[in-house]
Structures are given as C-alpha cells and as structure tokens.
Design an enzyme around this catalytic site. Structure first.
Site, PDB file in Angstrom:
ATOM      1  N   HIS A  59       0.906  -1.153   0.000  1.00  0.00           N
ATOM      2  CA  HIS A  59       0.000   0.000   0.000  1.00  0.00           C
ATOM      3  C   HIS A  59       0.948   1.207   0.000  1.00  0.00           C
ATOM      4  CE1 HIS A  59      -3.389   2.525   0.821  1.00  0.00           C
ATOM      5  NE2 HIS A  59      -4.216   1.488   0.906  1.00  0.00           N
ATOM      6  N   GLU A 167      -0.792   6.035 -12.586  1.00  0.00           N
ATOM      7  CA  GLU A 167      -2.086   6.091 -13.271  1.00  0.00           C
ATOM      8  C   GLU A 167      -2.426   7.506 -13.702  1.00  0.00           C
ATOM      9  OE1 GLU A 167      -5.158   4.306 -10.880  1.00  0.00           O
ATOM     10  OE2 GLU A 167      -4.447   2.284 -11.312  1.00  0.00           O
ATOM     11  N   TYR A 229      -9.244  -4.080 -12.187  1.00  0.00           N
ATOM     12  CA  TYR A 229      -9.908  -4.492 -10.950  1.00  0.00           C
ATOM     13  C   TYR A 229     -11.091  -5.343 -11.404  1.00  0.00           C
ATOM     14  CZ  TYR A 229      -6.747  -1.804  -8.144  1.00  0.00           C
ATOM     15  OH  TYR A 229      -5.613  -1.372  -7.509  1.00  0.00           O
ATOM     16  N   GLU A 255      -0.474  -3.400 -11.406  1.00  0.00           N
ATOM     17  CA  GLU A 255      -1.465  -3.323 -10.328  1.00  0.00           C
ATOM     18  C   GLU A 255      -2.739  -4.021 -10.778  1.00  0.00           C
ATOM     19  OE1 GLU A 255      -1.687   0.703  -8.475  1.00  0.00           O
ATOM     20  OE2 GLU A 255      -3.823   0.276  -8.424  1.00  0.00           O
ATOM     21  N   LYS A 294      -5.648  -2.916   5.865  1.00  0.00           N
ATOM     22  CA  LYS A 294      -6.658  -1.854   5.858  1.00  0.00           C
ATOM     23  C   LYS A 294      -8.030  -2.489   5.641  1.00  0.00           C
ATOM     24  CE  LYS A 294      -7.884   2.519   3.740  1.00  0.00           C
ATOM     25  NZ  LYS A 294      -7.442   3.689   2.978  1.00  0.00           N
ATOM     26  N   GLU A 296     -10.480  -2.732   3.763  1.00  0.00           N
ATOM     27  CA  GLU A 296     -11.080  -2.618   2.418  1.00  0.00           C
ATOM     28  C   GLU A 296     -10.778  -3.895   1.652  1.00  0.00           C
ATOM     29  OE1 GLU A 296      -9.351   0.693   0.283  1.00  0.00           O
ATOM     30  OE2 GLU A 296      -7.327  -0.110   0.433  1.00  0.00           O
TER      31      GLU A 296
HETATM   32  C1  IDC Z   1      -6.494   3.186  -3.040  1.00  0.00           C
HETATM   33  C2  IDC Z   1      -6.317   2.498  -1.729  1.00  0.00           C
HETATM   34  C3  IDC Z   1      -7.047   3.243  -0.648  1.00  0.00           C
HETATM   35  C4  IDC Z   1      -6.570   4.680  -0.645  1.00  0.00           C
HETATM   36  C5  IDC Z   1      -6.729   5.298  -2.018  1.00  0.00           C
HETATM   37  C6  IDC Z   1      -6.151   6.697  -2.065  1.00  0.00           C
HETATM   38  O1  IDC Z   1      -6.749   1.173  -1.830  1.00  0.00           O
HETATM   39  O2  IDC Z   1      -6.822   2.652   0.616  1.00  0.00           O
HETATM   40  O3  IDC Z   1      -7.297   5.414   0.306  1.00  0.00           O
HETATM   41  O4  IDC Z   1      -6.080   4.514  -2.987  1.00  0.00           O
HETATM   42  O5  IDC Z   1      -6.733   7.441  -3.064  1.00  0.00           O
HETATM   43  C7  IDC Z   1      -5.809   2.435  -8.041  1.00  0.00           C
HETATM   44  C8  IDC Z   1      -4.679   3.179  -7.448  1.00  0.00           C
HETATM   45  C9  IDC Z   1      -4.526   2.859  -5.994  1.00  0.00           C
HETATM   46  C10 IDC Z   1      -5.872   2.743  -5.307  1.00  0.00           C
HETATM   47  C11 IDC Z   1      -6.591   1.540  -5.910  1.00  0.00           C
HETATM   48  C12 IDC Z   1      -7.973   1.281  -5.310  1.00  0.00           C
HETATM   49  O6  IDC Z   1      -3.474   3.015  -8.133  1.00  0.00           O
HETATM   50  O7  IDC Z   1      -3.770   3.878  -5.395  1.00  0.00           O
HETATM   51  O8  IDC Z   1      -5.665   2.513  -3.957  1.00  0.00           O
HETATM   52  N1  IDC Z   1      -6.723   1.735  -7.347  1.00  0.00           N
HETATM   53  O9  IDC Z   1      -8.811   2.359  -5.523  1.00  0.00           O
HETATM   54  N2  IDC Z   1      -6.122   2.350  -9.311  1.00  0.00           N
HETATM   55  C13 IDC Z   1      -7.245   1.641  -9.456  1.00  0.00           C
HETATM   56  C14 IDC Z   1      -7.638   1.221  -8.211  1.00  0.00           C
END
Ligand code: IDC
Length: 468
Positions: A59, A167, A229, A255, A294, A296
């Site tokens: 994270h 991203e 995702y 990712e 965390k 989530e």
């Molecule tokens: C999310 C984390 C979350 C945090 C957030 C910050 O899971 O805990 O509060 O970012 O903005 C991404 C990103 C990645 C994200 C993740 C999920 O690269 O930083 O993490 N995500 O939203 N891209 C698609 C999904």
C-alpha cells in the site's frame, strides 16, 4: 596409529564436517533469471526466456510502512510464491512525496524495501504513484530528480525496475504522458542503460491500446502498464489489453485487484479467472494491490491480522486467498480461496512450518491432478484448446518435485504454455515444474500451470494423466 590410518581418519572427519555444515545455496528469482530485458512484447530473463514477474504491491509506503521488512518479503517469496514486490510511493496524497511527506523518510523506506528485496533475490519496482495529481507533468521536475537519484543508487543492480507514473487520469492524454515519460526516461538512461522502465497509460493505466498506436521510440526495455480491478473491468478491457499486445506493445500489469476499482466492494473471482487466463496466455507479469490489513476488500490481509510477516491461510482476506492461489496454489490449511473477510479457517502451516516435514515426490498415492479444458477455438484448419492443470497434494508431506505425462487420443502440437517445463511429442505432453512451483505444501495445491495445444481433430480428449 600409523600415518596412513591417521590421514584416513582426518579425511573422514573433514568429510563429516563438510556434510554437516555445507548449507545448500538455494536459488532465488534473481539468481535464476538475472537481469531482465524486453524482447518483442515479452519480459525476458538473462537467458532470453520469457519471465513472468508476479508479486504484490505495498500500500502507500507512507501509510503502511510496517510491511516493508525482510521477513514480510520473505513470506511473500517463500509462502506466497512471489518473485517481485512493488514499493508504492504516492506523490500527491497525504504524506506523498510531492505533498507533505518527508522526502528523506520516504526515500529511506524505498531504500529499506530495495535492500530487503535484494537480500532475498527478488525483483523490486520503485513506483512513482501518480493518482490524485492526475497529470504526471505536474511534478515532472520532482520525478526527474527522484529517478536520477534512484538510478544513480541502483544502476549496478539487476533487480530494480522503475515505474515512472502509476495512473495518469483526469483527461491526461497519451501525448502528455509520452512527453513526460520521454523526459524522465532520458535522465534514467543517461545513468542506467538497461533497467526496465514501466510507463503508465491514460485513464488509470487502461489505455494501452492508445499507447500501442504511438509508442515511445529510441529506447530499449520499456513496458507499458495496464491495471484492472476484476469486479469493475471485464471483457471490454481484456480486449483493450489484447489489442495492445497484438499490436506489439510490451504490457506489464503493475497493479490489479480482484475487487472493484475503488479498492473496495465485492470480489469477482469468475472475472479474475478470465483475466488470469489472458495474462498467462501472453506471459504478462502481474502485481496485486495491496499488502496491508486496511479495512477494504483489496487488502490482502484481514483487518484483524496484526502480523507483518509469516502469515497463515487464516490471515488472508478473500482477495489475499485468491492472489496467493494464483501465485502459488493455496497456503496449506486454507480453503479454496473462498473464505470471506470475516470467517476464519484454522490453517497455520506455511512453508516455514512445513519445511520440517518430510519431502516426497508427487505420486498417485499422495497427489491428484486435474487437466481441465478452459476454452477452445478453431484457427485455419486446426482446433486449439486451452488446458489448466491443478495439482493437489493430499498428503501430510511436502511435495518436493513432480513430473506428469498427459496422453491425448490423437497427436497434438504445442501452441503455448506457461509456468512449467514442457515437452510435446505425438499425442503426449510431459510437464515438469519451474523453480517456484516445484514444491507443494501439505494439503496445498498448485494451479499455475497451463498450456494450449492444437489438433487436427475437433474432439481430442485427454486419455490419461500419470505421474512419472
Ligand atoms: C487506493 C487504496 C485506498 C486509498 C486510495 C487513495 O486502496 O486505501 O485510500 O487509494 O486514493 C488504483 C490506485 C490505488 C488505489 C486503488 C484502489 O493506483 O492507489 O488505492 N486503485 O482504488 N487504481 C485503481 C484502483
């Protein structure tokens, strides 16, 4: 005692000493693959063989620094089957490198992470985690200074990869990302001629198809990132990825999550399975988001788990169980990846614990194997079928190695294969493991192996599968 007798005794003692104290040096991912480079659309190792990096992203290192330690990474390597780890350093979020974070503290964490990975022979990605800043050009001068420093430090290491903008989003165009990337790459290349550099693509690293139309020229060892995702991104996105690869773009999934793009919500294993069929088919590397507890869905550990290394099956969240299953097969003691965040299974064995257990070779008595069809299609005059192999260790022993022979009714030809050492001969396919899926823990399983064969016959069933 005569002279001859005495020297014989000495030799005997020396032999005993050598036998007792010589510790076998075990191979690590880096000792096995060496420096990486890009060939065509593939990431290849020092021997020119395709290598699929698979691992876990931290994270934000400012938020969950406790998981950046050697024991944690060792668990990722030995218990989860990871050969790489990604260090995610947010640039603009709270505590970020270009917001209110301490630059020196963050760099110290990166250094600790790289050191731990290096000690363990793992690959490591230094990730400039652009998210709320949307356009990487916003912090371009910071990025250049940062990567110059990193390249200077790690130019002699073969295990460090640079991810220069996670991203890009908020309408940032490929032209903008490209111009940023060219500026950063130029600086890195002036110091380090070979390190693999990962470049983010617009719309949260989804528009690889756009990048494929106009890739960066003049540098080797560049790859472009694609993120998914699974509960949000489905077939349309798989098409985008496939279009880019078919157009010749080297893609790296730096990712992914098996949940929704928010990092939370539900898990979709069916879609995730489809993603992995595609990634494995093209040998694409993948890194799971995220190593933390965390609360989530994307977190790989349950929020109740306070351990920062040495996790057992019951410490894994639903996402974690799936991710480990993809890389290694289940941790022994886990259910089939279906345990929900709240429930707990009682497994405790990890490879640490099970290494005390006797090791045996896979055989009918102790293991089962299933070879399942997972798609078939016709191309030209031939029929293609994708097979997935699941090996289950039913025993209380460690499986130390395995070899199987699959017999088809009619002759088959090799079309593709992954995560195994294969021979295709007439109507036989023989599979041996690669270094990291040789071992299967007691009650564990491996699901990483697969292959595609073509046949002149539409119906060409598997007649038998035997251990050898
Ligand atoms: C999310 C984390 C979350 C945090 C957030 C910050 O899971 O805990 O509060 O970012 O903005 C991404 C990103 C990645 C994200 C993740 C999920 O690269 O930083 O993490 N995500 O939203 N891209 C698609 C999904």
């Amino acid at each position: 005692m005569g002279k001859r007798k005495r020297s014989g005794l000495w030799m005997f003692l020396v032999l005993i000493f050598v036998l007792l104290f010589s510790v076998p040096v075990s191979a690590t991912p880096v000792s096995e693959h060496g420096a990486l480079s890009v060939s065509g659309t593939s990431l290849v190792d020092a021997n020119g063989k395709t290598v699929q990096l698979k691992g876990v992203s931290t994270h934000g290192i400012a938020w969950f620094p406790e998981y950046i330690n050697k024991e944690a990474f060792k668990s990722l390597r030995d218990d989860w089957g990871a050969n790489a780890v990604r260090l995610a350093m947010y640039t603009e979020e709270y505590g970020g490198y270009c917001s209110n974070g301490s630059k020196s503290q963050l760099k110290k964490k990166i250094q600790e992470g790289v050191q731990a990975a290096t000690d363990l022979g793992m690959y490591v990605i230094i990730d400039w985690h652009v998210l709320s800043d949307q356009n990487p050009n916003k912090h371009k001068s910071n990025a250049i200074a940062f990567f110059k420093e990193m390249a200077g430090k790690y130019k002699n290491q073969s295990n460090v990869l640079y991810e220069i903008c996670t991203e890009p989003n908020g309408g940032t165009s490929w032209a903008q990302v490209k111009s940023y990337a060219e500026a950063v790459i130029k600086e890195i290349r002036a110091i380090d001629a070979n390190a693999v550099i990962l470049i983010g693509t617009p719309t949260w690293s989804q528009d690889v198809d756009t990048a494929a139309k106009n890739p960066i020229k003049g540098y080797r060892n560049l790859m472009y990132t694609f993120h998914f995702y699974a509960a949000t991104h489905k077939e349309t996105y798989r098409k985008k990825l496939e279009t880019a690869v078919k157009a010749g773009l080297p893609v790296f999934v730096s990712e992914y999550g098996v949940c929704e793009a928010s990092g939370n919500g539900s898990v979709n294993q069916t879609e995730a399975d489809k993603w992995f069929a595609l990634l494995n088919r093209y040998g694409i590397s993948y890194m799971a988001w995220n190593l933390s507890n965390k609360n989530e869905t994307s977190s790989l550990l349950k929020s109740s788990c306070k351990k920062t290394s040495g996790w057992s099956a019951s410490d894994l969240s639903k996402s974690g169980a799936y991710v480990v299953k993809q890389m290694k097969g289940n941790l022994s003691g886990s259910s089939t990846g279906g345990t929900s965040n709240g429930s707990s299974s009682s497994g405790t064995a990890s490879s640490g614990a099970s290494s005390k257990v006797k090791s045996i070779k896979a055989s009918k008595k102790y293991c089962t194997v299933s070879v399942k069809k997972d798609g078939s299609w016709k191309k030209g005059k031939r029929y293609y079928t994708l097979y997935r192999v699941t090996i289950r260790n039913k025993s209380k022993y460690n499986i130390s190695s395995w070899k199987m022979r699959i017999k088809f009714k009619y002759a088959v030809k090799k079309s593709d294969k992954w995560n195994g050492s294969f021979t295709f001969k007439k109507n036989y396919v023989t599979i041996r493991p690669v270094s990291w899926n040789k071992k299967i823990a007691p009650k564990g399983k491996d699901t990483s192996v697969g292959f595609i064969v073509s046949s002149a016959k539409k119906k060409n069933p598997v007649v038998s599968v035997v251990w050898q």
